[in-house]
Design a protein around this motif. Structure first.
Motif, PDB file in Angstrom:
ATOM      1  N   PRO A 156       7.268  24.475   6.015  1.00  0.00           N
ATOM      2  CA  PRO A 156       7.025  25.636   4.836  1.00  0.00           C
ATOM      3  C   PRO A 156       7.458  26.887   5.413  1.00  0.00           C
ATOM      4  CG  PRO A 156       5.230  24.009   4.436  1.00  0.00           C
ATOM      5  CD  PRO A 156       5.989  23.510   5.929  1.00  0.00           C
ATOM      6  N   ASP A 157       7.211  27.288   6.923  1.00  0.00           N
ATOM      7  CA  ASP A 157       7.485  28.442   7.271  1.00  0.00           C
ATOM      8  C   ASP A 157       8.808  28.517   7.542  1.00  0.00           C
ATOM      9  OD1 ASP A 157       7.460  27.054   9.752  1.00  0.00           O
ATOM     10  OD2 ASP A 157       5.926  28.010  10.650  1.00  0.00           O
ATOM     11  N   GLY A 158       9.604  27.593   7.619  1.00  0.00           N
ATOM     12  CA  GLY A 158      11.050  27.546   7.705  1.00  0.00           C
ATOM     13  C   GLY A 158      11.200  27.022   8.997  1.00  0.00           C
ATOM     14  N   THR A 159      10.407  26.665   9.976  1.00  0.00           N
ATOM     15  CA  THR A 159      10.934  26.189  11.309  1.00  0.00           C
ATOM     16  C   THR A 159      11.174  24.551  11.052  1.00  0.00           C
ATOM     17  OG1 THR A 159       8.515  25.637  11.593  1.00  0.00           O
ATOM     18  CG2 THR A 159       9.415  27.555  12.707  1.00  0.00           C
ATOM     19  N   ILE A 160      11.801  23.815  12.151  1.00  0.00           N
ATOM     20  CA  ILE A 160      12.467  22.682  11.912  1.00  0.00           C
ATOM     21  C   ILE A 160      11.719  21.860  12.716  1.00  0.00           C
ATOM     22  CG2 ILE A 160      14.265  21.135  12.157  1.00  0.00           C
ATOM     23  CD1 ILE A 160      14.688  22.946   9.912  1.00  0.00           C
ATOM     24  N   VAL A 161      11.036  20.724  12.204  1.00  0.00           N
ATOM     25  CA  VAL A 161      10.459  19.759  13.154  1.00  0.00           C
ATOM     26  C   VAL A 161      11.163  18.284  13.063  1.00  0.00           C
ATOM     27  CG1 VAL A 161       8.190  20.861  12.819  1.00  0.00           C
ATOM     28  CG2 VAL A 161       8.865  19.182  11.027  1.00  0.00           C
ATOM     29  N   LYS A 166       3.143  12.506  -0.111  1.00  0.00           N
ATOM     30  CA  LYS A 166       2.859  13.949  -0.578  1.00  0.00           C
ATOM     31  C   LYS A 166       1.691  14.403   0.110  1.00  0.00           C
ATOM     32  CE  LYS A 166       5.386  13.884  -5.191  1.00  0.00           C
ATOM     33  NZ  LYS A 166       5.017  14.152  -6.414  1.00  0.00           N
ATOM     34  N   VAL A 167       1.680  15.165   1.030  1.00  0.00           N
ATOM     35  CA  VAL A 167       0.700  15.708   1.925  1.00  0.00           C
ATOM     36  C   VAL A 167      -0.122  17.086   1.148  1.00  0.00           C
ATOM     37  CG1 VAL A 167      -0.345  16.230   4.064  1.00  0.00           C
ATOM     38  CG2 VAL A 167       1.956  14.718   4.059  1.00  0.00           C
ATOM     39  N   PHE A 168      -1.566  17.036   0.937  1.00  0.00           N
ATOM     40  CA  PHE A 168      -2.110  18.120   0.535  1.00  0.00           C
ATOM     41  C   PHE A 168      -3.286  18.684   1.327  1.00  0.00           C
ATOM     42  CE2 PHE A 168      -4.329  14.537  -1.093  1.00  0.00           C
ATOM     43  CZ  PHE A 168      -5.597  14.694  -1.226  1.00  0.00           C
ATOM     44  N   ALA A 188      -0.229  11.713   8.901  1.00  0.00           N
ATOM     45  CA  ALA A 188      -0.028  12.740   8.033  1.00  0.00           C
ATOM     46  C   ALA A 188       0.275  14.276   9.048  1.00  0.00           C
ATOM     47  CB  ALA A 188      -0.343  13.041   6.704  1.00  0.00           C
ATOM     48  N   PRO A 189       1.240  14.932   8.641  1.00  0.00           N
ATOM     49  CA  PRO A 189       1.207  16.225   9.446  1.00  0.00           C
ATOM     50  C   PRO A 189      -0.094  16.996   9.026  1.00  0.00           C
ATOM     51  CG  PRO A 189       2.890  16.214   7.748  1.00  0.00           C
ATOM     52  CD  PRO A 189       2.379  14.883   7.674  1.00  0.00           C
ATOM     53  N   ASN A 190       0.004  18.163   9.677  1.00  0.00           N
ATOM     54  CA  ASN A 190      -1.371  19.311   9.300  1.00  0.00           C
ATOM     55  C   ASN A 190      -1.070  20.177   8.432  1.00  0.00           C
ATOM     56  OD1 ASN A 190       0.360  20.908  11.013  1.00  0.00           O
ATOM     57  ND2 ASN A 190      -1.135  21.235  12.460  1.00  0.00           N
ATOM     58  N   TYR A 191       0.236  20.094   7.605  1.00  0.00           N
ATOM     59  CA  TYR A 191       0.580  21.004   6.590  1.00  0.00           C
ATOM     60  C   TYR A 191       0.901  20.646   5.282  1.00  0.00           C
ATOM     61  CZ  TYR A 191       5.057  19.652   8.663  1.00  0.00           C
ATOM     62  OH  TYR A 191       6.264  19.164   9.085  1.00  0.00           O
ATOM     63  N   PRO A 192       0.885  21.010   4.070  1.00  0.00           N
ATOM     64  CA  PRO A 192       1.135  20.383   2.859  1.00  0.00           C
ATOM     65  C   PRO A 192       2.417  20.314   3.087  1.00  0.00           C
ATOM     66  CG  PRO A 192      -0.530  22.136   2.661  1.00  0.00           C
ATOM     67  CD  PRO A 192      -0.046  22.250   3.925  1.00  0.00           C
ATOM     68  N   SER A 193       3.050  19.119   2.494  1.00  0.00           N
ATOM     69  CA  SER A 193       4.517  18.810   2.314  1.00  0.00           C
ATOM     70  C   SER A 193       4.792  17.652   1.747  1.00  0.00           C
ATOM     71  CB  SER A 193       5.074  18.849   3.883  1.00  0.00           C
ATOM     72  OG  SER A 193       4.385  18.108   4.670  1.00  0.00           O
ATOM     73  N   THR A 194       6.035  17.135   1.449  1.00  0.00           N
ATOM     74  CA  THR A 194       6.607  15.891   1.060  1.00  0.00           C
ATOM     75  C   THR A 194       7.292  15.327   2.411  1.00  0.00           C
ATOM     76  OG1 THR A 194       6.354  16.339  -1.052  1.00  0.00           O
ATOM     77  CG2 THR A 194       7.736  14.431  -0.574  1.00  0.00           C
ATOM     78  N   VAL A 195       6.924  14.200   2.814  1.00  0.00           N
ATOM     79  CA  VAL A 195       7.452  13.630   4.182  1.00  0.00           C
ATOM     80  C   VAL A 195       7.841  12.263   3.909  1.00  0.00           C
ATOM     81  CG1 VAL A 195       6.330  15.381   5.828  1.00  0.00           C
ATOM     82  CG2 VAL A 195       5.038  13.341   5.053  1.00  0.00           C
ATOM     83  N   THR A 213       0.679  -1.138   0.020  1.00  0.00           N
ATOM     84  CA  THR A 213       0.205   0.032  -0.014  1.00  0.00           C
ATOM     85  C   THR A 213       0.985   1.507   0.014  1.00  0.00           C
ATOM     86  OG1 THR A 213      -0.121   0.253   2.371  1.00  0.00           O
ATOM     87  CG2 THR A 213      -1.679  -1.175   1.267  1.00  0.00           C
ATOM     88  N   PHE A 214       0.477   2.409  -0.684  1.00  0.00           N
ATOM     89  CA  PHE A 214       1.138   3.622  -0.507  1.00  0.00           C
ATOM     90  C   PHE A 214       2.387   3.619  -0.926  1.00  0.00           C
ATOM     91  CE2 PHE A 214      -2.567   3.872   2.438  1.00  0.00           C
ATOM     92  CZ  PHE A 214      -3.247   5.253   2.104  1.00  0.00           C
ATOM     93  N   PRO A 215       2.763   3.279  -1.993  1.00  0.00           N
ATOM     94  CA  PRO A 215       4.093   3.301  -2.696  1.00  0.00           C
ATOM     95  C   PRO A 215       4.603   4.683  -2.735  1.00  0.00           C
ATOM     96  CG  PRO A 215       2.559   3.051  -4.500  1.00  0.00           C
ATOM     97  CD  PRO A 215       1.804   3.051  -3.359  1.00  0.00           C
ATOM     98  N   ASP A 216       5.950   5.172  -2.463  1.00  0.00           N
ATOM     99  CA  ASP A 216       6.629   6.123  -2.409  1.00  0.00           C
ATOM    100  C   ASP A 216       5.974   7.413  -3.305  1.00  0.00           C
ATOM    101  OD1 ASP A 216       7.951   5.383  -0.276  1.00  0.00           O
ATOM    102  OD2 ASP A 216       9.954   5.390  -1.336  1.00  0.00           O
ATOM    103  N   GLY A 217       5.420   8.381  -2.949  1.00  0.00           N
ATOM    104  CA  GLY A 217       5.100   9.247  -4.057  1.00  0.00           C
ATOM    105  C   GLY A 217       3.328   9.323  -3.918  1.00  0.00           C
ATOM    106  N   ASP A 218       2.995   8.480  -3.218  1.00  0.00           N
ATOM    107  CA  ASP A 218       1.161   8.400  -3.221  1.00  0.00           C
ATOM    108  C   ASP A 218       0.987   9.758  -2.180  1.00  0.00           C
ATOM    109  OD1 ASP A 218       0.644   6.635  -4.538  1.00  0.00           O
ATOM    110  OD2 ASP A 218      -0.474   5.513  -2.964  1.00  0.00           O
ATOM    111  N   MET A 219      -0.137  10.330  -2.551  1.00  0.00           N
ATOM    112  CA  MET A 219      -0.820  11.398  -2.191  1.00  0.00           C
ATOM    113  C   MET A 219      -1.848  11.156  -0.792  1.00  0.00           C
ATOM    114  SD  MET A 219      -1.138  14.224  -5.360  1.00  0.00           S
ATOM    115  CE  MET A 219      -1.113  15.484  -4.144  1.00  0.00           C
ATOM    116  N   VAL A 220      -1.672  11.848   0.132  1.00  0.00           N
ATOM    117  CA  VAL A 220      -2.713  11.869   1.154  1.00  0.00           C
ATOM    118  C   VAL A 220      -2.947  13.162   1.544  1.00  0.00           C
ATOM    119  CG1 VAL A 220      -1.883   9.589   2.244  1.00  0.00           C
ATOM    120  CG2 VAL A 220      -0.827  11.848   3.127  1.00  0.00           C
ATOM    121  N   SER A 221      -4.249  13.524   2.325  1.00  0.00           N
ATOM    122  CA  SER A 221      -4.759  14.916   2.798  1.00  0.00           C
ATOM    123  C   SER A 221      -4.100  14.986   4.266  1.00  0.00           C
ATOM    124  CB  SER A 221      -6.142  14.977   2.569  1.00  0.00           C
ATOM    125  OG  SER A 221      -6.729  13.989   3.526  1.00  0.00           O
TER     126      SER A 221
END
Length: 216
Positions: free
Chosen positions: A144-149, A212-214, A179-186, A100-108
């Motif tokens: 995306p806002d520059g902070t490190i998580v 990829k989180v959208f 998934a995190p609460n912000y759009p990103s690739t994780v 399931t979920f091969p690398d590059g799949d999208m989730v909200s």
């Protein structure tokens, strides 16, 4: 001989318009070490080194890490022929497929999902007392806002015991992620350890979950 990852890395360095020497200085590596990365002489780069390179190039760490595992010669994506021997004679592992979920799949954003891998014991050693552990503490992800998580993907636990598996046996591994609460690739990385906590396949590319989180 220059590898595809070397070509990718050289292009990124040229885009920054700096010399190899200056780049090496910024990353904290010797000029020779950088050239080894460019021509593929390094068997496996450390995650911390890749993070430093991404920071020096002003790119998202996930872009560099995904490129590294996509282009590196040892990266395994499909088929049991992809395997790397451990330090134990006869011990070997094969990556069969992403179930399931091969690398590059999208989730909200904020989605909880189950990633499944299928692996095979392709050696002659019976796997006993083994586990899969998360090694994401070696990574830092830039928001995306520059902070490190520290963790882009969250899992209820970072240690999963694996069933005893004889030679030629297969295991389907299922791990729940949120998934995190912000759009990103994780991305999340996992490796097998033995009952003493030693890496079974230290030179093997880790199992990865990259999505990829959208935002809807």
């Amino acid at each position: 001989m220059q590898t595809d990852f070397g070509i990718f890395l050289r292009r990124k360095i040229l885009e920054k318009s700096i010399s190899i020497s200056k780049f090496a200085e910024e990353v904290g590596l010797s000029r020779k070490a950088v050239h080894n990365l460019l021509d593929g002489s390094v068997e496996e780069a450390k995650f911390k080194t890749l993070i430093k390179i991404a920071d020096a190039l002003n790119i998202h760490p996930m872009e560099l890490i995904s490129a590294y595992f996509r282009y590196a010669d040892f990266a395994c994506h499909t088929g049991t022929e992809c395997r790397t021997s451990s330090s134990t004679t006869g011990d070997d592992i094969g990556f069969v497929k992403d179930v399931t979920f091969p690398d590059g799949d999208m989730v909200s954003i904020n989605t909880t999902f189950v990633k499944k891998w299928l692996i095979q014991n392709t050696g002659t050693v019976h796997w006993q007392g083994r586990s899969l552990i998360c090694i994401d503490d070696l990574l830092q992800v830039r928001h995306p806002d520059g902070t490190i998580v520290k963790h882009g993907l969250k899992s209820p636990q970072n240690h999963y015991p694996l069933p005893d598996t004889p030679p030629n046996g297969q295991i389907e591994i299922a791990i729940t992620f949120t998934a995190p609460n912000y759009p990103s690739t994780v991305i999340s990385h996992w490796k097998m350890i033995d009952s003493q906590g030693n890496y079974c396949f230290p030179n093997n590319a880790p199992l990865t979950c990259m999505v990829k989180v959208f935002s809807l």
